[in-house]
Enzyme design. Sequence first.
Site, mmCIF file in Angstrom:
data_model
loop_
_atom_site.group_PDB
_atom_site.id
_atom_site.type_symbol
_atom_site.label_atom_id
_atom_site.label_comp_id
_atom_site.label_asym_id
_atom_site.label_seq_id
_atom_site.Cartn_x
_atom_site.Cartn_y
_atom_site.Cartn_z
ATOM 1 N N ASP A 144 -7.231 -1.243 7.438
ATOM 2 C CA ASP A 144 -6.402 -1.091 6.234
ATOM 3 C C ASP A 144 -6.325 0.348 5.740
ATOM 4 O O ASP A 144 -5.847 0.599 4.629
ATOM 5 C CB ASP A 144 -6.950 -1.983 5.119
ATOM 6 C CG ASP A 144 -6.824 -3.452 5.451
ATOM 7 O OD1 ASP A 144 -5.699 -3.971 5.407
ATOM 8 O OD2 ASP A 144 -7.851 -4.088 5.776
ATOM 9 N N LEU A 166 -6.504 -6.967 6.209
ATOM 10 C CA LEU A 166 -6.720 -8.038 5.233
ATOM 11 C C LEU A 166 -5.389 -8.624 4.781
ATOM 12 O O LEU A 166 -4.388 -7.919 4.684
ATOM 13 C CB LEU A 166 -7.464 -7.480 4.017
ATOM 14 C CG LEU A 166 -8.869 -6.929 4.286
ATOM 15 C CD1 LEU A 166 -9.339 -6.110 3.089
ATOM 16 C CD2 LEU A 166 -9.842 -8.062 4.579
ATOM 17 N N GLU A 194 -4.126 4.609 -1.123
ATOM 18 C CA GLU A 194 -4.231 4.573 -2.581
ATOM 19 C C GLU A 194 -5.500 3.863 -3.043
ATOM 20 O O GLU A 194 -6.002 4.147 -4.136
ATOM 21 C CB GLU A 194 -3.006 3.867 -3.163
ATOM 22 C CG GLU A 194 -2.980 3.849 -4.686
ATOM 23 C CD GLU A 194 -1.778 3.114 -5.240
ATOM 24 O OE1 GLU A 194 -1.030 3.737 -6.004
ATOM 25 O OE2 GLU A 194 -1.592 1.928 -4.917
ATOM 26 N N ASP A 195 -6.038 2.955 -2.231
ATOM 27 C CA ASP A 195 -7.175 2.157 -2.695
ATOM 28 C C ASP A 195 -8.501 2.898 -2.755
ATOM 29 O O ASP A 195 -9.285 2.671 -3.680
ATOM 30 C CB ASP A 195 -7.310 0.893 -1.840
ATOM 31 C CG ASP A 195 -6.197 -0.104 -2.116
ATOM 32 O OD1 ASP A 195 -5.823 -0.254 -3.293
ATOM 33 O OD2 ASP A 195 -5.695 -0.727 -1.160
ATOM 34 N N HIS A 208 -3.543 -7.462 -6.668
ATOM 35 C CA HIS A 208 -3.821 -6.199 -7.341
ATOM 36 C C HIS A 208 -2.939 -6.102 -8.578
ATOM 37 O O HIS A 208 -1.839 -6.649 -8.602
ATOM 38 C CB HIS A 208 -3.493 -4.997 -6.434
ATOM 39 C CG HIS A 208 -4.552 -4.632 -5.465
ATOM 40 N ND1 HIS A 208 -4.279 -4.306 -4.152
ATOM 41 C CD2 HIS A 208 -5.891 -4.513 -5.594
ATOM 42 C CE1 HIS A 208 -5.400 -3.996 -3.529
ATOM 43 N NE2 HIS A 208 -6.394 -4.117 -4.386
ATOM 44 N N CYS A 224 0.761 1.608 -2.267
ATOM 45 C CA CYS A 224 -0.491 1.639 -1.510
ATOM 46 C C CYS A 224 -0.521 2.718 -0.440
ATOM 47 O O CYS A 224 -1.587 3.181 -0.037
ATOM 48 C CB CYS A 224 -0.738 0.308 -0.788
ATOM 49 S SG CYS A 224 -0.402 -1.185 -1.702
ATOM 50 N N ARG A 282 -13.580 -2.253 4.023
ATOM 51 C CA ARG A 282 -13.023 -0.963 3.622
ATOM 52 C C ARG A 282 -14.097 0.014 3.142
ATOM 53 O O ARG A 282 -13.788 1.143 2.771
ATOM 54 C CB ARG A 282 -11.941 -1.161 2.562
ATOM 55 C CG ARG A 282 -10.842 -2.129 3.017
ATOM 56 C CD ARG A 282 -9.609 -2.051 2.167
ATOM 57 N NE ARG A 282 -8.941 -0.770 2.359
ATOM 58 C CZ ARG A 282 -7.816 -0.422 1.734
ATOM 59 N NH1 ARG A 282 -7.248 -1.276 0.889
ATOM 60 N NH2 ARG A 282 -7.258 0.755 1.941
ATOM 61 N N ARG A 341 -10.750 -7.488 -6.183
ATOM 62 C CA ARG A 341 -11.196 -6.233 -5.556
ATOM 63 C C ARG A 341 -11.764 -5.226 -6.553
ATOM 64 O O ARG A 341 -12.395 -4.254 -6.154
ATOM 65 C CB ARG A 341 -10.012 -5.592 -4.819
ATOM 66 C CG ARG A 341 -9.310 -6.508 -3.816
ATOM 67 C CD ARG A 341 -10.041 -6.604 -2.496
ATOM 68 N NE ARG A 341 -9.378 -7.518 -1.581
ATOM 69 C CZ ARG A 341 -8.338 -7.200 -0.813
ATOM 70 N NH1 ARG A 341 -7.830 -5.979 -0.863
ATOM 71 N NH2 ARG A 341 -7.816 -8.094 0.012
#
Length: 266
Positions: free
Chosen positions: A69, A27, A74-75, A171, A258, A94, A140
Site C-alpha cells: 500500500d 488492503l 498520504e497515510d 477514512h 491518498c 504498513r 486506522r
Amino acid sequence: MPRREGLSWRFSHAITRTPADSVANGLRAVDTGDPSGTAFRAEHAAYVQALEAAGLTVDVLPPLEAYPDSCFVEDPAFCLPNGAILLRPGAASRKGEAGEIRAVLESRFDRVVEVPGSGHVDGGDVLTLDDEILIGLSARTDREGAEAFAGLLREWGYTARVAETPEGVLHFKTACSTLGEGVILATKVMIDTSFFGSRRTITVPDSEDYAANVIRVNDVVLVPEGYPKTTAAIEAGGFRTVTVPTHEARKVDGGLSCLSLRFARN
C-alpha cells in the site's frame, strides 16, 4: 488558529510513490478484484501529470515491493508549510512506511518529527481546512494517536479537532474533501454529522459516494473519472474540475488524496 487562506489548497510541491506490483496484495474492505501494477502505474502517471499541470513540482519515489500500500503516501506522513510529521498508520502491514519516506521529507523540510506516543494515525483521516485541522477517529486512527497528533499541531500554532467518523466510513476523507474557500464536498452521512458547522457544503449525489474524495490543487479540483453527477455539482459550485482515472486505486480502497503529499514551500 487564525485563518490561513489557501492552506488547504494552495500548493507548490507534491510527493508521490510509483505503485509496486505487490499492490495486488493491498488492503481492502471489499474484494472487487486485484489491481494490476501495470494499469495502476499508467493511472499514476496521469495523476502526476495532472498535479504538474496544476503547477506543482512533483517528486516521484520508486516503488516499494515490500509494502503493497506504499503508493498511498498520504497515510504515513503529514505536511505543512513549516514542517512534516511522520504518522503511525493503523494497519500492521504498513508499519515501516513512515521510515521509508523520512529521507525525502528531510530533504524538503527543515523540521521533521514523529507523532509522540504509540497511538495510530492515518493521514487519510486528516482533513486540513484553512482555519482548522480535523482528525477523524476510525479503524486506522485511534483516540490516543489522534489526541497526540492534535497536541503536536497545536504546539505548531494550528487549531486541531478530533471527530468521530461515522460508522462504515473507512477514512474520514473517504467521505469528504475541502474545495477551499470554506466549501466542503461530502456525502450526506458526513454532512448530517454537523462536523462542518455553518460552512457551505456540496452534497455528493446518491450512488457516487466514492467521488467524495477529491483534491483542490491551486485553481483546479481533481475528481475521479466516472462520476459525472459529482463533477457537475462541483462545477455548479463555481470550481473548475479535471478528471483523473482511479479505477485501480479504488480496488484497494485508495482515492485521489491518498496518492500524494501536497504542500507549499516558499
